[in-house]
Structures are given as C-alpha cells and as structure tokens.
Design an enzyme around this catalytic site. Structure first.
Site, PDB file in Angstrom:
ATOM      1  N   LYS A  44       0.866  -1.184   0.000  1.00  0.00           N
ATOM      2  CA  LYS A  44       0.000   0.000   0.000  1.00  0.00           C
ATOM      3  C   LYS A  44       0.900   1.231   0.000  1.00  0.00           C
ATOM      4  O   LYS A  44       1.995   1.205   0.585  1.00  0.00           O
ATOM      5  CB  LYS A  44      -0.882  -0.039   1.267  1.00  0.00           C
ATOM      6  CG  LYS A  44      -1.618   1.250   1.595  1.00  0.00           C
ATOM      7  CD  LYS A  44      -2.934   1.370   0.862  1.00  0.00           C
ATOM      8  CE  LYS A  44      -3.619   2.712   1.135  1.00  0.00           C
ATOM      9  NZ  LYS A  44      -4.413   3.172  -0.010  1.00  0.00           N
ATOM     10  N   ILE A  70     -10.213   5.928   0.400  1.00  0.00           N
ATOM     11  CA  ILE A  70      -9.469   5.490   1.572  1.00  0.00           C
ATOM     12  C   ILE A  70      -8.626   6.646   2.122  1.00  0.00           C
ATOM     13  O   ILE A  70      -8.580   6.858   3.336  1.00  0.00           O
ATOM     14  CB  ILE A  70      -8.566   4.273   1.221  1.00  0.00           C
ATOM     15  CG1 ILE A  70      -9.371   3.184   0.470  1.00  0.00           C
ATOM     16  CG2 ILE A  70      -7.912   3.695   2.462  1.00  0.00           C
ATOM     17  CD1 ILE A  70     -10.501   2.565   1.229  1.00  0.00           C
ATOM     18  N   CYS A 129      -2.783   9.283  -6.844  1.00  0.00           N
ATOM     19  CA  CYS A 129      -3.874   9.029  -5.897  1.00  0.00           C
ATOM     20  C   CYS A 129      -5.009  10.023  -6.131  1.00  0.00           C
ATOM     21  O   CYS A 129      -4.791  11.226  -6.076  1.00  0.00           O
ATOM     22  CB  CYS A 129      -3.403   9.131  -4.445  1.00  0.00           C
ATOM     23  SG  CYS A 129      -4.811   8.905  -3.316  1.00  0.00           S
ATOM     24  N   GLY A 242      -9.592  -3.728 -13.599  1.00  0.00           N
ATOM     25  CA  GLY A 242     -10.716  -4.649 -13.767  1.00  0.00           C
ATOM     26  C   GLY A 242     -10.351  -6.036 -14.241  1.00  0.00           C
ATOM     27  O   GLY A 242     -11.226  -6.779 -14.703  1.00  0.00           O
TER      28      GLY A 242
HETATM   29  O1  RRO Z   1      -5.677   5.525  -0.493  1.00  0.00           O
HETATM   30  C1  RRO Z   1      -6.447   5.788  -1.437  1.00  0.00           C
HETATM   31  O2  RRO Z   1      -7.537   6.353  -1.255  1.00  0.00           O
HETATM   32  C2  RRO Z   1      -6.125   5.473  -2.842  1.00  0.00           C
HETATM   33  C3  RRO Z   1      -4.880   5.620  -3.408  1.00  0.00           C
HETATM   34 BR1  RRO Z   1      -3.376   6.134  -2.436  1.00  0.00          BR
HETATM   35  C4  RRO Z   1      -4.704   5.391  -4.802  1.00  0.00           C
HETATM   36  O3  RRO Z   1      -3.623   5.543  -5.388  1.00  0.00           O
HETATM   37  N1  RRO Z   1      -5.784   5.016  -5.512  1.00  0.00           N
HETATM   38  C5  RRO Z   1      -6.998   4.855  -4.961  1.00  0.00           C
HETATM   39  O4  RRO Z   1      -7.950   4.515  -5.674  1.00  0.00           O
HETATM   40  N2  RRO Z   1      -7.153   5.088  -3.614  1.00  0.00           N
END
Ligand code: RRO
Length: 294
Positions: A44, A70, A129, A242
């Site tokens: 992550k 997230i 992100c 996907g």
């Molecule tokens: O942590 C997130 O909300 C997130 C990240 Br870092 C990313 O690169 N892509 C995503 O869909 N969520």
C-alpha cells in the site's frame, strides 16, 4: 521472466493497496506463503508522515465496480520501516514498495530511505492518488511528473516504477515524459474519479464526497490507455484495471503490458491472483498448441 532486472516467477502482481498481506498472513497463516497469489507484492502507498485516512464510509459498490476513498492511511515512513517492512520481507516473492510525496523533497526522502533497504526490490512512485488533491497534481502534468522522477532518480539505484493517473489529459504524454526522466517501468491505470449518492439522504455516500472507481467497469478504459502508452514508450508496463480472469490478463498483455496486476477482484476472492495465473497459463498453452498445428 524479468521485470527491470528482477527475476519473477510469473507476470501477475497485485495493484497497490488492494491486498493487505499482513492481515492475510494473520488470517491464513503460513498457507498464505505456500500459495501466495502474486508473483511480486506491491505495498500500500506510504507517505513520509503517518496519516489517518479519509472519514468513513470509504467504499461503495457499483455495477461491475467499486468506489474507494481510503485517503492513504498509513504509519508513515518510520512506522512502515519498523513494523511493516520486516513482515512484508517474509513474503516468498520480490517486494515493491509504493511511495507518495506531497512535495519532491518528501518523495526524495522516501525513495532514498526505502531504496536503501535490501528487502526492497523495486519502488513504485504513486503520482496518481485520486483521493488527496496533491496526489493527482504531480501525475497529471508531463513536466511536473518528469521533474519528480528526475529528482528521485539520483536517490536510489533500485528500479523505479511510475504509477500513472488515468485522469491526465494525455496519459501517454506523461508516460513519455517520465520515461525520458529515468523511469524504469510504468504501471497503469489507477482509479477513475467517481461518486455515489446515499439513497436514504440524497447526500454524497462517501465521507470524502468523491472517490476512485475500479473493477471491470473501467477495464476497457484501462486497456485503451495501456495500448496508447505502449505505443509511446519502450519500458515495461504493468497493466491493470478490472482484470478478473486469465482472458482479461491476456488482453492486457496483447495490448503491450509485460506484467498485469489484480486489484478489485482480490476483494471478492483473495486467491484470485493464483486463479488468474493458472487461467493465463492454460490460455497460452492452448495458443501455442493452436499455432503449432497451423
Ligand atoms: O488511499 C487511497 O484512497 C487510494 C490511493 Br493512495 C490510490 O492511489 N488510488 C486509490 O484509488 N485510492
């Protein structure tokens, strides 16, 4: 096969942030190591400082997709190096650590300190992100992205993968710029911006209002971007978006990817990576047999 000089037993990776190997080890024990679903593991994304992430709710299921907001919760660089890295180093496959900086200076510190660890085979720069404003800024513009890569290129000898954003005006132009700046490989695509309305209240469902859409809903978009980037660059591509079957994986390889990554499908089935590897092997065996008969 090889990815940037690193030997891999196959082409199937996980998309960053879509498989928590530490939690899976707690749940499945050492069986996880014996039947590890991926041929390399991508962590992550981590940041320099620790982060709590976005307010809940953080997930919404759409037809054929998932929206996440997230917001990059993580222990920060020191917490990652002290408590996560030793556990990730026990995985039976090469480790790729994903990093994101809010400035080029931050990114340089992350790359240098992560890159000096022997447990880390490659680094991925997440300049895409969708859930923190500055995450997209670096990756959306070819010049900004190239400046970031140029800056960190000198900070490590390890191979650098750049994770591209699908929401750049011209993702292939960003790809060409970061290749020129010293990227060793590219991964694509990250999620597309999306939102959902709470049916009970009419207000946005996600705590952060918007999120990133993934899953089969975005596969055709991802495939087109892999094709466009493959035609503008020469470095290896890790294709994702996907992928849920060996056939999907084969399509991304046909479009020019060297490796593929499984993301949303692992939420439905944590062993999806292994199944997709098996299906891909069966498909390529069948194709070899067919061409031998021609
Ligand atoms: O942590 C997130 O909300 C997130 C990240 Br870092 C990313 O690169 N892509 C995503 O869909 N969520």
């Amino acid at each position: 096969m090889m990815l940037c000089g690193v030997e891999l037993r196959g082409p199937v990776l996980n998309g960053s942030g879509t498989f928590d190997a530490i939690a899976a080890r707690r749940t499945f024990g050492d069986a996880l190591l014996d039947e590890f679903p991926f041929d390399a593991f991508v962590s992550k994304t981590i940041t320099l400082e620790q982060r709590a992430g976005n307010p809940p709710p953080r997930l919404w299921e759409t037809p054929a997709g998932l929206i996440n907001s997230i917001g990059l919760p993580n222990k920060g660089l020191d917490g990652f190096l002290a408590s996560d890295l030793p556990q990730l180093a026990e995985l039976p496959v090469p480790l790729i650590v994903s990093v994101m900086g809010f400035t080029r200076d931050e990114l340089a510190v992350l790359v240098e300190r992560v890159g000096e660890r022997d447990e880390v085979a490659l680094l991925e720069l997440n300049v895409s992100c969708p859930n923190v404003e500055t995450g997209l800024v670096m990756g959306a513009d070819p010049d900004e992205a190239a400046r970031a890569v140029e800056r960190v290129r000198a900070c490590t000898q390890k191979p650098l993968i750049v994770k591209l954003t699908p929401t750049a005006q011209d993702p292939a132009a960003v790809a060409a710029a970061v290749e020129e700046a010293g990227a060793d490989a590219l991964s694509l695509i990250n999620t597309l911006k999306g939102m959902a309305i709470d049916p009970g209240t009419g207000a946005p469902w996600l705590g952060a209002r918007t999120g990133g859409l993934s899953g089969p809903a975005i596969r055709a978009v991802a495939l087109e971007q892999v094709d466009a980037v493959a035609r503008r660059t020469r470095i290896p591509l890790i294709g994702m978006g996907g992928i849920a079957t060996g056939r999907d994986a084969a399509d991304f390889l046909a479009a020019g990817a060297s490796c593929i990554a499984v993301g949303t499908e692992s939420f439905r089935d944590p062993a999806a990576g292994r199944r997709i590897s098996r299906e891909l092997q069966l498909l390529s065996r069948k194709e070899r047999e067919l061409s031998a008969r021609k």
